[in-house]
Design an enzyme around this catalytic site. Structure first.
Site: not given
Length: 448
Positions: A284-286
């Protein structure tokens, strides 16, 4: 402009040696992984170039503009020479041993900039100074796969104001994307993940002063993308040891929206690529980055879909999208609404991209709040044997109207018509999208 003075670093308490802490509730289960991750998230001791993911797989320019153009950035782009760049790409541990620790960046709602942000930008905020100062420091230390200088940029002639940018180094030196085979593919600790990034790649540990979620979701790391699209290209990471797959959560999106409000620069944007929508790492990452150009998606008017509130349909843009808007309040509610609709798309076998930026209310006009765009698309799990020559990959940047290109020929010759065909190809046709919204948003009028 002279270099921006940086405040004295405040090191993340989670990365300093200190007396044993007071007793606390047991932490969540931790995964086994290569490297060492501290309690605020943090960095491991993996191989160089681990923070490397694909951020990409308007108004403000007159139609017909084809010359190179760029508003002056509010920060100096020059950084000292980085003699260890070759070591970074060859696999050796680059840089001096005195890598600074990440700054513990604690903020409150009183620092949100809700008014007065317009092009070409104003004085940098504390957040801008901390992020870009640390980013430029890591560039000087050779922690990136390549040295990012001024990139050739042009606005394509046409009504959409598409911003094309030539970045051949990213195309040749970034780490290959992971194999993604499903929208629900679980996190795999044996594949590359962000527990393996080096300590020096983490710039900040963002924490709210109050009103946040309980640990370990009460903070995110800001880490460099070692194959950057633009200056200040970073990743926002929740606690890496949680091993969360690439499915957007309200907690992480809220941090992204707050980061946009912490910046005084209208060109600071945040985005997300789901599995099957050009995500290159299933952890999970932006993405977040600075781009010194306005985009049409920030001011084009949208068609309301519900009698009061809710998403609107943004049609007169490079890639039609669902639009959520907030004046800067109720960020938690907006994040939950976006993620709820995204989860509904994923449950129906669709991939999605998200883009958050400062922008106008749905009726259009001057920027006055935050726009969050959501694109529904058919998933793609394999790299095409013959990528589109116009736009080789379609991810969050391209859908928003920012086109990073790998080669000089398409950069010089690309037309707006060619680009729009490539951008819209993976998206759901509007009639199909409207039928889907009637299922996902029961209050949507039946005659839309």
């Amino acid at each position: 402009m002279p270099p921006v003075p940086l405040p004295p670093p405040r090191h993340c308490r989670c990365h300093t040696k200190a007396p044993p802490p007071r007793p606390a509730p047991p932490p969540p289960p931790r995964l086994r992984y290569r490297g060492h991750v501290e309690r605020c998230g943090g960095a491991g001791t993996g191989t160089p170039g681990h923070g490397d993911t694909g951020g990409s797989s308007g108004h403000g320019a007159s139609p017909g503009t084809a010359a190179l153009t760029r508003p002056p950035p509010p920060f100096p782009r020059q950084v000292p020479e980085a003699p260890s760049m070759a070591a970074a790409s060859s696999g050796e541990q680059p840089g001096p041993p005195d890598i600074p620790e990440p700054e513990d960046f604690v903020y409150g709602e009183d620092e949100f900039v809700l008014q007065g942000v317009s092009w070409p930008g104003t004085a940098p905020s504390r957040f801008d100074r901390a992020l870009l100062g640390a980013w430029q420091d890591r560039m000087a230390r050779g922690l990136f796969r390549y040295r990012l200088g001024e990139l050739p940029t042009r606005v394509l002639p046409g009504a959409m104001g598409l911003v094309a940018q030539l970045n051949p180094q990213r195309a040749t030196q970034r780490r290959p994307p992971q194999a993604i085979r499903s929208l629900t593919q679980p996190f795999d600790p044996q594949q590359f993940n962000f527990t393996r990034i080096r300590p020096g790649e983490v710039l900040l540990c963002l924490r709210r002063r109050s009103g946040g979620d309980p640990p370990p979701l009460d903070r995110v790391l800001v880490a460099i993308n070692v194959s950057p699209l633009e200056r200040g290209h970073v990743l926002l990471l929740p606690e890496p040891a949680l091993g969360l797959p690439q499915a957007l959560t309200p907690q992480l999106l809220r941090f992204g929206l707050e980061a946009v409000l912490l910046s005084t620069q209208p060109g600071f944007r945040v985005g997300f690529n789901s599995l099957g929508a050009s995500a290159s790492v299933n952890h999970l990452h932006l993405h977040a980055f600075y781009l010194a150009h306005p985009l049409r998606v920030e001011s084009a008017p949208a068609e309301p879909l519900l009698p009061e509130g809710g998403p609107a349909l943004l049609r007169d843009v490079p890639a039609p999208a669902l639009l959520f808007y907030t004046a800067g309040t109720e960020l938690r509610a907006v994040a939950e609404a976006v993620c709820g609709l995204a989860a509904g798309l994923a449950a129906r076998g669709l991939a999605y991209n998200v883009f958050a930026t400062r922008g106008a209310p749905p009726a259009g006009g001057a920027a006055a709040g935050l726009r969050v765009l959501l694109w529904a698309r058919r998933p793609s799990f394999e790299e095409p044997e013959e990528p589109d020559e116009a736009v080789p990959a379609v991810a969050l940047c391209e859908l928003a109207g920012y086109l990073p290109l790998p080669a000089a020929a398409p950069f010089a010759a690309l037309s707006e018509a060619e680009a729009l065909r490539a951008l819209r190809r993976p998206l759901l046709p509007e009639p199909e999208l409207r039928r889907l919204l009637r299922d996902l948003l029961p209050a949507t009028p039946r005659d839309t």
